[in-house]
Each structure stands twice: as structure tokens, then as C-alpha cells.
Enzyme design. Structure first.
Site, PDB file in Angstrom:
ATOM      1  N   HIS A 101     -12.096   4.539  -0.457  1.00  0.00           N
ATOM      2  CA  HIS A 101     -12.109   3.674   0.745  1.00  0.00           C
ATOM      3  C   HIS A 101     -12.803   2.340   0.470  1.00  0.00           C
ATOM      4  O   HIS A 101     -13.301   1.684   1.393  1.00  0.00           O
ATOM      5  CB  HIS A 101     -12.806   4.355   1.943  1.00  0.00           C
ATOM      6  CG  HIS A 101     -11.995   5.439   2.575  1.00  0.00           C
ATOM      7  ND1 HIS A 101     -12.539   6.622   3.031  1.00  0.00           N
ATOM      8  CD2 HIS A 101     -10.674   5.526   2.836  1.00  0.00           C
ATOM      9  CE1 HIS A 101     -11.587   7.387   3.536  1.00  0.00           C
ATOM     10  NE2 HIS A 101     -10.442   6.750   3.428  1.00  0.00           N
ATOM     11  N   ASN A 130       0.870  -1.169   0.000  1.00  0.00           N
ATOM     12  CA  ASN A 130       0.000   0.000   0.000  1.00  0.00           C
ATOM     13  C   ASN A 130       0.912   1.226   0.000  1.00  0.00           C
ATOM     14  O   ASN A 130       1.430   1.623   1.044  1.00  0.00           O
ATOM     15  CB  ASN A 130      -0.879  -0.070   1.255  1.00  0.00           C
ATOM     16  CG  ASN A 130      -1.838   1.100   1.379  1.00  0.00           C
ATOM     17  OD1 ASN A 130      -1.767   2.062   0.619  1.00  0.00           O
ATOM     18  ND2 ASN A 130      -2.731   1.010   2.350  1.00  0.00           N
ATOM     19  N   GLU A 155     -12.913   3.475  15.258  1.00  0.00           N
ATOM     20  CA  GLU A 155     -12.652   2.297  16.090  1.00  0.00           C
ATOM     21  C   GLU A 155     -12.244   2.668  17.507  1.00  0.00           C
ATOM     22  O   GLU A 155     -12.475   1.906  18.448  1.00  0.00           O
ATOM     23  CB  GLU A 155     -11.525   1.450  15.464  1.00  0.00           C
ATOM     24  CG  GLU A 155     -11.914   0.805  14.147  1.00  0.00           C
ATOM     25  CD  GLU A 155     -10.710   0.268  13.376  1.00  0.00           C
ATOM     26  OE1 GLU A 155      -9.709  -0.118  14.010  1.00  0.00           O
ATOM     27  OE2 GLU A 155     -10.777   0.237  12.131  1.00  0.00           O
ATOM     28  N   ARG A 208      -2.626  -1.956  -3.354  1.00  0.00           N
ATOM     29  CA  ARG A 208      -3.718  -1.003  -3.265  1.00  0.00           C
ATOM     30  C   ARG A 208      -3.502   0.056  -4.342  1.00  0.00           C
ATOM     31  O   ARG A 208      -2.431   0.654  -4.434  1.00  0.00           O
ATOM     32  CB  ARG A 208      -3.712  -0.344  -1.892  1.00  0.00           C
ATOM     33  CG  ARG A 208      -4.840   0.639  -1.736  1.00  0.00           C
ATOM     34  CD  ARG A 208      -4.793   1.291  -0.387  1.00  0.00           C
ATOM     35  NE  ARG A 208      -6.006   2.035  -0.155  1.00  0.00           N
ATOM     36  CZ  ARG A 208      -6.321   2.583   1.010  1.00  0.00           C
ATOM     37  NH1 ARG A 208      -5.506   2.450   2.033  1.00  0.00           N
ATOM     38  NH2 ARG A 208      -7.440   3.249   1.138  1.00  0.00           N
ATOM     39  N   ARG A 222      -8.121  17.696   5.004  1.00  0.00           N
ATOM     40  CA  ARG A 222      -8.984  18.060   3.867  1.00  0.00           C
ATOM     41  C   ARG A 222     -10.311  18.603   4.389  1.00  0.00           C
ATOM     42  O   ARG A 222     -10.804  18.136   5.400  1.00  0.00           O
ATOM     43  CB  ARG A 222      -9.262  16.816   3.005  1.00  0.00           C
ATOM     44  CG  ARG A 222      -8.024  16.235   2.350  1.00  0.00           C
ATOM     45  CD  ARG A 222      -8.306  14.886   1.694  1.00  0.00           C
ATOM     46  NE  ARG A 222      -7.468  13.838   2.229  1.00  0.00           N
ATOM     47  CZ  ARG A 222      -7.671  12.527   2.057  1.00  0.00           C
ATOM     48  NH1 ARG A 222      -8.694  12.107   1.343  1.00  0.00           N
ATOM     49  NH2 ARG A 222      -6.860  11.650   2.590  1.00  0.00           N
ATOM     50  N   GLU A 239      -7.917  -3.444   5.448  1.00  0.00           N
ATOM     51  CA  GLU A 239      -7.767  -3.300   3.992  1.00  0.00           C
ATOM     52  C   GLU A 239      -6.721  -4.271   3.453  1.00  0.00           C
ATOM     53  O   GLU A 239      -6.859  -4.792   2.349  1.00  0.00           O
ATOM     54  CB  GLU A 239      -7.375  -1.850   3.677  1.00  0.00           C
ATOM     55  CG  GLU A 239      -8.524  -0.877   3.959  1.00  0.00           C
ATOM     56  CD  GLU A 239      -8.074   0.540   4.239  1.00  0.00           C
ATOM     57  OE1 GLU A 239      -7.157   0.725   5.077  1.00  0.00           O
ATOM     58  OE2 GLU A 239      -8.623   1.469   3.646  1.00  0.00           O
TER      59      GLU A 239
END
Ligand code: ADP
Length: 390
Positions: free
Chosen positions: A180, A13, A330, A92, A240, A378
Site C-alpha cells: 500500500h 493499475n 474514508e 502500479r 484475507r 494512488e
């Protein structure tokens, strides 16, 4: 291949300044090793862990760029797993364009196609592709598999796939892609495993990490995402802004004379929690800060999320379950509590004790909407895709 070799798949990733790796066996969900090369450049750091979480010694090596970092990671893994026999490498890739709804085996033609989407995701796609090229060079002959963050959203109904611009822009690829997707794919699968009844219904998943978005699913399929053409839209994030009136950008160009590069830097690196708090993009730090600006940044994050939850429930025609995931989702009981407190009108509520304990189900007995906390994974989605294609 001899029987005592460690046959495994590698996941990669590659971000703008980081490289995350996972080494997975051919069966089972537990990684043999995970690693993170962070702040790639002159001050790069490398941490590697084995299946028990114990540190794997990282060999001293070059971390000055992605190719060098990958070589250093591979050398460190090879020292720990001398009989490593890689079956595939899974990557990814942020952008799979309008057509890829599933992982794909990397071919020269696919690489060429994915390079054409780089202008859609200039901060991520080039790094993802250089990760693939580096792995192809390191493991000639080993199959490479690209897993797209956009793929999970490819079945959106047309109204959630387009902007109300002249049609030619949609045809040219100006669409709501959503991102995502690997995280949402994982959560959809886990929910189907632990609660098939809920998974069959109207589920909103809030992936709240440094980047943050929510996804509305029906029967495990994505119907809408708060992220659109780019990963800038929707929720406020670490750096962002999330939803913003395009008129602001026109004003910045016309009146403040800002260039596209300066606006891009503003939107990707200086806004969100960091911009509002003037302190940090990190939710943990803001929760501990105790300044008015940090409190306001958190209040905006929560308020934006609540509005998007209402919007997503409208897109789904109601809501049966809300799932919190990602670093904030989480781990931050206070954020979950505040989000739920304001959503009682929609049937969303959190039980204080269950929420504080980070229980899997945090909604009170008999609540109209099930509220869950689920860790995402992921890397495992990438590993499964790589295993499935070899
Ligand atoms: P990324 O999107 O980079 O993968 P993560 O999913 O790891 O990021 O999420 C990072 C965010 O999660 C940061 O804002 C971090 O502060 C937040 N976070 C992690 N642990 C906690 C915690 N215990 N309380 C509040 N926020 C947390």
C-alpha cells in the site's frame, strides 16, 4: 507536436481481474479521465468517466483478457481525445524487491528483475508485468515508469524489516516488505501540505479497503507496516485473515492434507470478512446485514485494528496523529467510531458530529491525538512519478 494536442500521462493499475486507468494532464492533480475494466473475462465490464464524472462512451470491444481490455480502453479514450499525445505511462507494480525505494523507468533489465519477484507476489506481480508489456506494445517509444507498492517502506529499521528466521532467509529476500506504499506516499504528501507540524511527528495511517494495512511514519517516512512478506499479514481484510499463527498452516498441511495452492486460495480468497460472516467481503453489506455472523466479522475487524494500532504506537514511541483512508476508512463513520471508542487510553477519540459528517479532522478540540479522514489517490502518485521521469 502541435499546440492543440492533449499531452498527458496514462496510469495503469492491473489487478488479477481488473484494470484501472487514469489519464492525467502534464500539470495539476485532476484526471482528464478515469476508467475501470472489471471482471476481466467473459463477463467483463468497462466504465470510463471524464473530469466532471460524466460517462465517456466505452466502445464495444473485447474484455476477455488484460491485453484486449487495454486495447478497448485505449480505443475508447482515443475516440474521446483524438489528439492524445502520451508523454509516459505509469504502472502500479506490487513488488519492487528489497532495493527499489523509488519509481523506476522500465528497461528490459528492470522487467527481468521484476519478473524474479513474481514468486513473492504470485497473484499480483504477473498481472502488473503483463500490463507493462501490453502498454509497451501499444506505445512503442513512450517511456514506461514502474511505481512500487513496496518502495515507500524500504527505509524500515532492521528490526521491522526482518523475521526471526535463520539469517540466510533474509538474505534470500524473505523480509517484511510492506505494501500500500503508493497510498501512504500520497497521504504523507497531503499531510505535509495541510499540516506540516503533524506530518513531522509520529503518524499512523490506516488504509482500510478490500486489502487493509496500517503504516507507522515518523517525519513522513515509513517505520513499520502491518503487512510483511506478503499482503496477507496484519489486519483482517475483505477475504484475507490478517495475522495468523503459522502453526495453523502447518496443521492444515499435515492434518487436513491441504496443498500450497489450496492454502493460498483459503488465505487470499475465502477468509477475512467473507470467511467470518459467511456472507460478503464488502463492509457496506456487512453493516446492513444485521446477522450475528456479520456483526462478529465487524467486531473482529475492529478488534484486530485496535491491537495493531497499539503495536504501531509502540513501534513509534507514541502517536501524534491517526489518519483513516481507503474505502472503509474514508466512508464508514461507524467503523471509525468503534475503533476510536476503544482507544481512549491512547488519547484517540472521535467527535461524533465531525465523524458522522466525514470531516477532515474528527478528533475533539484539544485531543492528544489528531484523528483525520483523508481520501487517498494512488493514481495521482503514479501520474506524478511518470511526469517527473519524463
Ligand atoms: P480496494 O482495496 O479494492 O481499492 P476500496 O478502497 O474501494 O477497495 O474499499 C472497498 C471497501 O470499502 C469495501 O469493503 C466497501 O464495502 C467499503 N466501503 C465503501 N464505501 C463504504 C461505506 N459508505 N460504508 C462502509 N464501507 C464502505
Amino acid at each position: 507536436m502541435t499546440a492543440d494536442r492533449t499531452r498527458a500521462v496514462l496510469t495503469l493499475n492491473a489487478g488479477s481481474s481488473s484494470l484501472k486507468v487514469g489519464l492525467f494532464p502534464m500539470q495539476g492533480d485532476a484526471a482528464l479521465a478515469t476508467g475501470l475494466a472489471d471482471r476481466i473475462g467473459p463477463d467483463g465490464t468497462l466504465t470510463l468517466k471524464d473530469a466532471t464524472g460524466a460517462a465517456i462512451p466505452a466502445l464495444a470491444g473485447d474484455l476477455s483478457n488484460h491485453e484486449a481490455a487495454l486495447a478497448t480502453i485505449l480505443a475508447s479514450l482515443a475516440a474521446r481525445f483524438p489528439d492524445l499525445d502520451l508523454a509516459a505511462v505509469g504502472h502500479r507494480v506490487v513488488h519492487g524487491g528489497p532495493d527499489h525505494a523509488a519509481p523506476a523507468r522500465v528497461t528490459p533489465a528492470l522487467l527481468e528483475e521484476l519478473a524474479r519477484y513474481a514468486p513473492f507476489a504470485p497473484l499480483h506481480q504477473p498481472h502488473n508485468l503483463s500490463g507493462i508489456r501490453a502498454a509497451m506494445a501499444a506505445f512503442p517509444g513512450v517511456p514506461q515508469v514502474a511505481c512500487f507498492d513496496t518502495a515507500f517502506h524500504r527505509g524500515h529499521p532492521w528490526v521491522n524489516d526482518t523475521y526471526a528466521l535463520p539469517r540466510r532467509f533474509h538474505d534470500k529476500g524473505v523480509r517484511r516488505y510492506g505494501f500500500h506504499g503508493l497510498s501512504y506516499d500520497y497521504i504523507a504528501g497531503e499531510l505535509a501540505r495541510i499540516s506540516p507540524g503533524l506530518a513531522a511527528g509520529r503518524v499512523v495511517v490506516a488504509h482500510l479497503g478490500n486489502g487493509a494495512s496500517i503504516c507507522g511514519m515518523m517525519g513522513g517516512r515509513s517505520i513499520a507496516s502491518t503487512m510483511g512478506f506478503s499482503p496477507l499479514d496484519g489486519l483482517a481484510m475483505g477475504t484475507r485473515p490478517g495475522q495468523i499463527d503459522p502453526g495453523v498452516l502447518l496443521y492444515l498441511m499435515d492434518q487436513e492434507g491441504m496443498s500450497a495452492g489450496q492454502i493460498s486460495d483459503l488465505l487470499y480468497r475465502q477468509s477475512g470478512l467473507l470467511g467470518l460472516s459467511g456472507l460478503s467481503n464488502d463492509m457496506r453489506r456487512l453493516e446492513a446485514a444485521g446477522t450475528d455472523a456479520a456483526a462478529e466479522a465487524i467486531a473482529y475487524f475492529v478488534a484486530r485494528l485496535q491491537r495493531e494500532l497499539g503495536s504501531m504506537a509502540a513501534a513509534l514511541g507514541g502517536i501524534d496523529a491517526l489518519v483513516f483512508t481507503g474505502g472503509i476508512g474514508e466512508n464508514s463513520a461507524p467503523i471509525r467510531a468503534r475503533v476510536c471508542e476503544g482507544m481512549g487510553w491512547m488519547g484517540i477519540a472521535a467527535d461524533a458530529a465531525c465523524n458522522a459528517a466525514h470531516a477532515r479532522m474528527i478528533s475533539p478540540e484539544g485531543a492528544a491525538v489528531a484523528v483525520l479522514v483523508m481520501p487517498t489517490n494512488e493514481e495521482l502518485v503514479i501520474a506524478r512519478a511518470a511526469r517527473a521521469l519524463v
